[in-house]
Design a protein around this motif. Structure first.
Motif, PDB file in Angstrom:
ATOM      1  N   ILE A  46      -5.749 144.147  40.929  1.00 37.16           N
ATOM      2  CA  ILE A  46      -5.013 144.839  40.581  1.00 37.16           C
ATOM      3  C   ILE A  46      -5.805 145.962  39.860  1.00 37.16           C
ATOM      4  CG2 ILE A  46      -3.563 145.101  37.788  1.00 37.16           C
ATOM      5  CD1 ILE A  46      -2.237 143.083  39.973  1.00 37.16           C
ATOM      6  N   LYS A  49      -5.511 149.230  42.362  1.00 35.13           N
ATOM      7  CA  LYS A  49      -4.109 150.029  42.528  1.00 35.13           C
ATOM      8  C   LYS A  49      -3.943 151.167  41.791  1.00 35.13           C
ATOM      9  CE  LYS A  49      -0.403 146.074  43.120  1.00 35.13           C
ATOM     10  NZ  LYS A  49       0.901 145.546  42.276  1.00 35.13           N
ATOM     11  N   ALA A  50      -4.701 151.169  40.599  1.00 35.58           N
ATOM     12  CA  ALA A  50      -4.679 152.474  39.506  1.00 35.58           C
ATOM     13  C   ALA A  50      -5.572 153.752  40.616  1.00 35.58           C
ATOM     14  CB  ALA A  50      -5.294 151.420  38.381  1.00 35.58           C
ATOM     15  N   PRO A  52      -7.307 156.623  38.708  1.00 35.24           N
ATOM     16  CA  PRO A  52      -8.580 156.232  39.559  1.00 35.24           C
ATOM     17  C   PRO A  52      -8.853 154.710  39.517  1.00 35.24           C
ATOM     18  CG  PRO A  52      -8.865 157.731  37.482  1.00 35.24           C
ATOM     19  CD  PRO A  52      -7.559 157.875  37.843  1.00 35.24           C
ATOM     20  N   LEU A  53      -9.476 154.555  39.419  1.00 32.02           N
ATOM     21  CA  LEU A  53     -10.192 153.448  39.352  1.00 32.02           C
ATOM     22  C   LEU A  53     -10.086 152.736  38.628  1.00 32.02           C
ATOM     23  CD1 LEU A  53     -10.834 151.631  41.727  1.00 32.02           C
ATOM     24  CD2 LEU A  53     -13.179 151.263  41.781  1.00 32.02           C
ATOM     25  N   ASP A  54      -9.313 151.459  38.017  1.00 28.57           N
ATOM     26  CA  ASP A  54      -9.754 151.676  36.070  1.00 28.57           C
ATOM     27  C   ASP A  54     -11.036 150.410  36.297  1.00 28.57           C
ATOM     28  OD1 ASP A  54      -8.728 150.306  33.320  1.00 28.57           O
ATOM     29  OD2 ASP A  54      -7.266 149.756  34.189  1.00 28.57           O
ATOM     30  N   PRO A  55     -12.282 150.968  35.135  1.00 25.72           N
ATOM     31  CA  PRO A  55     -13.400 150.265  34.748  1.00 25.72           C
ATOM     32  C   PRO A  55     -12.936 149.609  34.467  1.00 25.72           C
ATOM     33  CG  PRO A  55     -13.327 152.414  34.003  1.00 25.72           C
ATOM     34  CD  PRO A  55     -11.824 152.436  34.188  1.00 25.72           C
ATOM     35  N   VAL A  56     -11.862 149.324  33.396  1.00 29.90           N
ATOM     36  CA  VAL A  56     -11.645 148.221  32.421  1.00 29.90           C
ATOM     37  C   VAL A  56     -12.094 146.819  32.833  1.00 29.90           C
ATOM     38  CG1 VAL A  56     -10.463 146.868  30.589  1.00 29.90           C
ATOM     39  CG2 VAL A  56     -10.550 149.520  30.705  1.00 29.90           C
ATOM     40  N   HIS A  58     -12.785 145.456  35.350  1.00 27.10           N
ATOM     41  CA  HIS A  58     -14.788 146.030  36.232  1.00 27.10           C
ATOM     42  C   HIS A  58     -14.939 144.636  35.281  1.00 27.10           C
ATOM     43  CE1 HIS A  58     -14.220 148.024  39.930  1.00 27.10           C
ATOM     44  NE2 HIS A  58     -12.782 147.420  40.100  1.00 27.10           N
ATOM     45  N   ALA A  59     -14.911 145.219  34.020  1.00 26.85           N
ATOM     46  CA  ALA A  59     -16.243 145.261  32.665  1.00 26.85           C
ATOM     47  C   ALA A  59     -15.681 143.739  32.359  1.00 26.85           C
ATOM     48  CB  ALA A  59     -16.250 146.010  31.323  1.00 26.85           C
TER      49      ALA A  59
ATOM     50  N   PRO B 119       2.147 145.987  37.668  1.00 31.73           N
ATOM     51  CA  PRO B 119       1.987 146.994  37.607  1.00 31.73           C
ATOM     52  C   PRO B 119       0.514 147.720  37.912  1.00 31.73           C
ATOM     53  CG  PRO B 119       2.805 146.201  35.542  1.00 31.73           C
ATOM     54  CD  PRO B 119       3.147 145.250  36.541  1.00 31.73           C
ATOM     55  N   ALA B 120       0.265 148.958  37.991  1.00 28.13           N
ATOM     56  CA  ALA B 120      -1.343 149.364  37.934  1.00 28.13           C
ATOM     57  C   ALA B 120      -1.558 149.219  36.325  1.00 28.13           C
ATOM     58  CB  ALA B 120      -1.622 150.515  38.945  1.00 28.13           C
ATOM     59  N   PRO B 121      -2.929 148.860  36.274  1.00 28.16           N
ATOM     60  CA  PRO B 121      -3.926 149.457  35.002  1.00 28.16           C
ATOM     61  C   PRO B 121      -3.504 151.197  34.502  1.00 28.16           C
ATOM     62  CG  PRO B 121      -5.001 148.149  35.998  1.00 28.16           C
ATOM     63  CD  PRO B 121      -3.493 148.708  36.948  1.00 28.16           C
ATOM     64  N   GLY B 122      -3.799 151.083  33.801  1.00 20.08           N
ATOM     65  CA  GLY B 122      -3.999 152.727  33.228  1.00 20.08           C
ATOM     66  C   GLY B 122      -4.108 153.282  32.436  1.00 20.08           C
ATOM     67  N   LEU B 123      -5.160 152.545  32.407  1.00 17.61           N
ATOM     68  CA  LEU B 123      -6.482 152.882  31.941  1.00 17.61           C
ATOM     69  C   LEU B 123      -7.236 153.963  32.485  1.00 17.61           C
ATOM     70  CD1 LEU B 123      -7.467 149.835  29.420  1.00 17.61           C
ATOM     71  CD2 LEU B 123      -6.790 152.237  28.609  1.00 17.61           C
ATOM     72  N   GLY B 124      -7.596 154.392  33.811  1.00 19.21           N
ATOM     73  CA  GLY B 124      -8.545 154.482  34.404  1.00 19.21           C
ATOM     74  C   GLY B 124      -8.763 155.780  34.044  1.00 19.21           C
ATOM     75  N   ALA B 125      -7.880 156.849  34.024  1.00 24.29           N
ATOM     76  CA  ALA B 125      -8.133 158.144  33.457  1.00 24.29           C
ATOM     77  C   ALA B 125      -8.879 157.894  31.996  1.00 24.29           C
ATOM     78  CB  ALA B 125      -6.492 159.232  33.516  1.00 24.29           C
ATOM     79  N   ALA B 127     -10.221 156.132  30.254  1.00 26.93           N
ATOM     80  CA  ALA B 127     -12.129 155.520  30.142  1.00 26.93           C
ATOM     81  C   ALA B 127     -12.536 157.022  30.957  1.00 26.93           C
ATOM     82  CB  ALA B 127     -12.160 154.556  31.191  1.00 26.93           C
ATOM     83  N   ALA B 139     -18.459 154.734  34.266  1.00 30.16           N
ATOM     84  CA  ALA B 139     -18.018 153.857  33.697  1.00 30.16           C
ATOM     85  C   ALA B 139     -18.173 152.193  33.463  1.00 30.16           C
ATOM     86  CB  ALA B 139     -16.233 154.317  34.613  1.00 30.16           C
ATOM     87  N   VAL B 140     -18.192 152.125  33.885  1.00 34.00           N
ATOM     88  CA  VAL B 140     -18.422 150.418  34.317  1.00 34.00           C
ATOM     89  C   VAL B 140     -19.374 150.382  33.226  1.00 34.00           C
ATOM     90  CG1 VAL B 140     -18.559 147.852  34.482  1.00 34.00           C
ATOM     91  CG2 VAL B 140     -17.550 149.977  36.198  1.00 34.00           C
ATOM     92  N   VAL B 143     -17.799 151.568  29.498  1.00 37.40           N
ATOM     93  CA  VAL B 143     -16.997 150.408  28.914  1.00 37.40           C
ATOM     94  C   VAL B 143     -17.746 149.107  28.486  1.00 37.40           C
ATOM     95  CG1 VAL B 143     -14.930 148.452  29.330  1.00 37.40           C
ATOM     96  CG2 VAL B 143     -14.930 151.064  30.074  1.00 37.40           C
TER      97      VAL B 143
END
Lengths: 103, 317
Positions: A46, A49-50, A52-56, A58-59, B119-125, B127, B139-140, B143
């Motif tokens: 999931i 899919k986003a 840019p790549l969502d790091p949350v 992953h954490a 839906p795709a999560p939207g916190l990437g931008a 973060a 980034a990881v 977080v």
């Protein structure tokens, strides 16, 4: 992408099936670990899919891996104590270890 | 993703399903555990394919390494070469094929379809945009140790609780090390341990700008400790003459909590570091957390409270 989602579902079902049907406690623990891996896989797919790549997620999965190993460690310690309590008589091979059979 | 990549993914998925099935269903428990360890290693490949190198490192070190060591040593105690007394835990009959296999396949299909529509999560931008204020470039790590540091605090808390739970079940079994006729393992352990320390330090340092960080570093160091234990070293984690090692078990949790409270008292939110010292604060947190994780993984591996003196005779309650 779809293939990893399908993989997560199949692993989830395998883990759930093992968790419900296995008699042996160690086997049940292995099933639980497979189940957690399936959930991690879903989160990471999931996240990908986003843009840019969502790091949350992953954490979250990194956190989850450590929680899973903690759970496994405590459960294994409990399983060992249960096995020691319920072993009918100490086997000859087990008596080479001091402190194991006098439970 | 080209055709080769898709074929690779398909083969990987088939192998993972087969290994998961073996891990939960193999007649021989040893085979099940080894399948699970290989499953963890192949999962690390899958994480790399899914652009999650941090998780790949953690899975290889913690998921396959530490869990595998725990499972194998538990297996050694649980099944003293008793043959296949747990064989045939599951048997397919006609009802299975008619009723359960289609039901399970439908469940897996429904899960896949449901997951596909998430839906795709939207916190990437968000973060990535706040990365400059976080004190690190990865980034990881940002977080884990800044934006959502509360999760990490609680996670280390869970690991501390696990160690407390395992130690409170009684004294550790006497034989942590197998009876080893070969002198190779102690020698190899002593030679390799500095490499483990070096790799752990590298991963820790790397975490600020690239995949790595406290968790893989701690796991690698903990694995080094387990290797030394297998090679016949005594766990001196509680002995008085070797210094305050035991305090390190809770140091990661304590330092993180301290940082959070100081941040809150200084007028910020819980776990809010001033941007000027954020990178130093994260470095300190990461080093203590890494050392704590290493020692905690080692501590839960002992499966009981180690004795202060090495050669006291034990009794179980």
């Amino acid at each position: 992408m779809l293939i990893y989602l399908a993989l997560a579902s199949v692993l989830f079902v395998i883990g759930l099936h093992g968790l419900f049907t296995a008699r042996n406690l160690l086997r049940r623990l292995l099933s639980l670990n497979v189940l957690t891996t399936a959930v991690f896989l879903l989160l990471v797919v999931i996240a990908r899919k986003a843009t840019p790549l969502d790091p949350v997620p992953h954490a979250m999965v990194l956190t989850g891996i450590v929680i899973a190993v903690s759970t496994t460690a405590v459960a294994l310690a409990l399983v060992e104590r249960i096995a020691l309590r319920h072993s009918p008589e100490p086997e000859p091979s087990a008596s080479t270890r001091p402190g194991e059979e006098d439970a | 993703m080209g055709l080769v990549g898709q074929v690779f993914d398909a083969l990987l998925a088939i192998a993972l399903v087969w290994l998961a099935w073996q891990a939960t269903r193999a007649a021989d428990l040893f085979r099940a555990v080894v399948s699970f360890i290989v499953f963890g290693l192949l999962m690390a490949v899958a994480w790399v394919r899914l652009e999650a190198p941090d998780i790949a490192l953690a899975e290889a070190a913690i998921g396959a390494g530490a869990t595998g060591a725990l499972l194998l040593s538990a297996l050694d105690r649980l099944a003293p070469r008793r043959g296949r007394s747990w064989a045939r835990v599951w048997r397919a009959d006609a009802r299975t094929w008619v009723l359960w296999v289609p039901a399970v396949m439908a469940l897996a299909g429904a899960l896949t379809a449901a997951a596909w529509q998430l839906p795709a999560p939207g916190l990437g931008a968000v973060a990535t945009g706040a990365l400059e204020q976080s004190g690190v470039d990865h980034a990881v790590t940002a977080v884990l140790l800044n934006f959502r540091a509360l999760d990490t605090l609680l996670e280390i808390g869970v690991l501390v609780l696990a160690a407390v739970a395992v130690w409170s079940m009684g004294p550790a079994p006497a034989a942590s090390a197998p009876v080893m006729p070969s002198p190779t393992l102690p020698m190899l352990g002593r030679t390799l341990f500095p490499v483990f320390v070096l790799v752990a330090a590298y991963l820790l340092w790397r975490g600020s700008h690239a995949p790595g960080g406290a968790f893989p570093a701690g796991a690698v160091l903990g694995a080094g400790g387990i290797l030394m234990l297998l090679a016949g070293a005594q766990p001196w984690i509680r002995s008085a003459e070797h210094g305050p090692w035991r305090a390190i078990l809770s140091a990661g949790f304590a330092v993180m909590l301290f940082a959070a409270i100081v941040g809150a008292l200084a007028g910020g939110a819980f776990f809010e570091y001033p941007a000027a010292i954020a990178s130093h604060a994260i470095l300190v947190l990461e080093v203590t957390a890494g050392m704590s994780i290493a020692l905690l993984l080692f501590a839960v591996y002992l499966r009981g409270e180690p004795h202060p003196a090495a050669d006291t005779d034990r009794q179980r309650c």
